[in-house]
Design a protein around this motif. Sequence first.
Motif, PDB file in Angstrom:
ATOM      1  N   ILE A 417      -7.478   7.624   3.785  1.00 55.02           N
ATOM      2  CA  ILE A 417      -8.044   7.565   5.142  1.00 55.02           C
ATOM      3  C   ILE A 417      -7.763   6.196   5.768  1.00 55.02           C
ATOM      4  CG2 ILE A 417     -10.227   7.496   6.434  1.00 55.02           C
ATOM      5  CD1 ILE A 417     -11.249   9.702   4.565  1.00 55.02           C
ATOM      6  N   LEU A 418      -7.983   5.150   4.986  1.00 56.27           N
ATOM      7  CA  LEU A 418      -7.787   3.798   5.547  1.00 56.27           C
ATOM      8  C   LEU A 418      -6.325   3.542   5.902  1.00 56.27           C
ATOM      9  CD1 LEU A 418     -10.244   1.627   3.403  1.00 56.27           C
ATOM     10  CD2 LEU A 418     -10.595   2.593   5.670  1.00 56.27           C
ATOM     11  N   GLU A 419      -5.420   4.123   5.115  1.00 54.44           N
ATOM     12  CA  GLU A 419      -3.994   3.973   5.446  1.00 54.44           C
ATOM     13  C   GLU A 419      -3.703   4.600   6.812  1.00 54.44           C
ATOM     14  OE1 GLU A 419      -1.138   2.516   4.370  1.00 54.44           O
ATOM     15  OE2 GLU A 419      -2.658   1.436   3.202  1.00 54.44           O
ATOM     16  N   LEU A 420      -4.270   5.788   7.030  1.00 53.85           N
ATOM     17  CA  LEU A 420      -4.049   6.465   8.328  1.00 53.85           C
ATOM     18  C   LEU A 420      -4.678   5.662   9.465  1.00 53.85           C
ATOM     19  CD1 LEU A 420      -4.641  10.110   7.100  1.00 53.85           C
ATOM     20  CD2 LEU A 420      -2.528   9.245   8.113  1.00 53.85           C
ATOM     21  N   VAL A 421      -5.838   5.090   9.185  1.00 49.24           N
ATOM     22  CA  VAL A 421      -6.494   4.277  10.217  1.00 49.24           C
ATOM     23  C   VAL A 421      -5.631   3.055  10.548  1.00 49.24           C
ATOM     24  CG1 VAL A 421      -8.489   2.785  10.676  1.00 49.24           C
ATOM     25  CG2 VAL A 421      -8.829   5.052   9.691  1.00 49.24           C
TER      26      VAL A 421
END
Length: 514
Positions: A417-421
């Motif tokens: 998720i953090l990578e996508l953010v």
Amino acid sequence: MEFSSNRRKKFISSHQAEIYGHPLQFYGQPPLENISLMEFETFAVDRLKLLKTIENLGVSYLKGSDDYKKKLNNESKNLNFPYRLEADDRKPQIGLSEHEKRRKDHISHFILRLAYCQTEDLRRWFIQQEVDLFRYRFNELIAKQKLEFMHRNNLQYDTISVAEKKTLQEKLINSSYAVSGITVEEQDFYKVPFQDALDLVRSRRVYLKAGYAYIPHQDIVAIVLNDFRTRISKALALTARSLPAVHSDERLQPLLNHLSHAYVGQDYSIQKNVGKISLEQIDSLSVKSFPLCKRQLHQALKENHHLRHGGRMQYGLFLKGIGLSLEQALQFWRSEFIRGKVDADKFDKQYTYGIRHMYGKEGKRADYTPYSCMKVILSNLPSQGDHHGCPFRHSDQELLKQKLQSYKVSPSGINQILELVKGMHYQLACQKYFELTHNIEEANFSLNHPNQYFIESQRVIVGGKDIKREVGTSQRSQENSAIKGSTGAPEPAAKAPQDLAEMTEDLDSFFQDA
Ligand code: SF4
């Protein structure tokens, strides 16, 4: 000099013949013709759909893979944009329908420039999607068309001499997939500053020496793309300067503002399931089926017994969209607020009217629609003490991480998720959150709306029984969607732009903070 109408028409048609003579455009010259507002809006919304598809495909598939190309090709075809660019090369003249597609491509690009030049976030998003679209299209061209494109647009890059090529031959072969010992002598190599070919440098597909990248002709797309990116970036900065003039046109201003927050799907304003959700269910639904933005609002309301007006509007309309009736909404907000600092009398005086208004029972009696993700992400940014907004966009990364941990998302899920953010793919991050919390491999929808999240969640959990909607009847046309206003106020279902500012102002005034 004044053009007569005939001379102007001739001038425009020769201008178009020149621009649309090639399937790919560099968008160097703006369109000159007059177009109707209807066409303006349809073109813009369709291009937005295409760019949204590009964003989604870029995360789900390897860019340039067969699946990626196939899906992009289909979407271009469905939306009537140029596709299978090589196909027309064999014809001496392009057909009428191809001309129309290129015209649409040209005009729609310039409309979105107007809408997406307004902030740094918007500019970055627009450039990224346009560059990806350009890359895909350029790679689809046959070699002859590529050369022609470069020639038409004066793209001349420095090639290295035969002597230099001979000296570097082995290194050039070893550094690039596109070169073999047989072809190295036959093809041109371009020598450009390495920062103009970052894609190739990043993927270690090019020979680097003394700050220069040596690019084989097959990889020319890297330099052309860099050129394209620079031009659009400059063009957007220039366009931003002319915005005050554009904004003085009262027909265009609401349209352009809305386009930058545009949402092109179902509007969730018409409920088939009003009253089917009980107030008792909301706590558990907030955990199981609310997207993070609404789960956070619900939690804040429970903890503070109050929400500021941005939160009340976002959450109130969401609840209306999932089926809370007006009576239930009044009961819901009242029971929470009177647990805090607001007594029943104050609630009735200050908040009841606003809630009734949201349901179209007061004021202009408009059918206000729940906010789309784009609207939550881009308008009315939360400040301290606010709980509205999109947590994937507006929360600090560390805070988001803690929140996800407390919701029992696995560490690897949190990293994804953090990578996508980090890549600014907020809706895709939310979709990943959906997959992880619903234990499914891949969500088979493209998330654009918090209410869509809820419906899809219920579909997974209970097979969609009580929450089914008749999409056909509630689906609003894109035209309606695109003329909605862009203030932080709710979106009425379908109104003319001139009424809109008045209406949203009207509603906004009932949501003043107490
Ligand atoms: Fe809400 Fe959309 Fe953000 Fe998800 S992506 S948290 S649904 S605004």
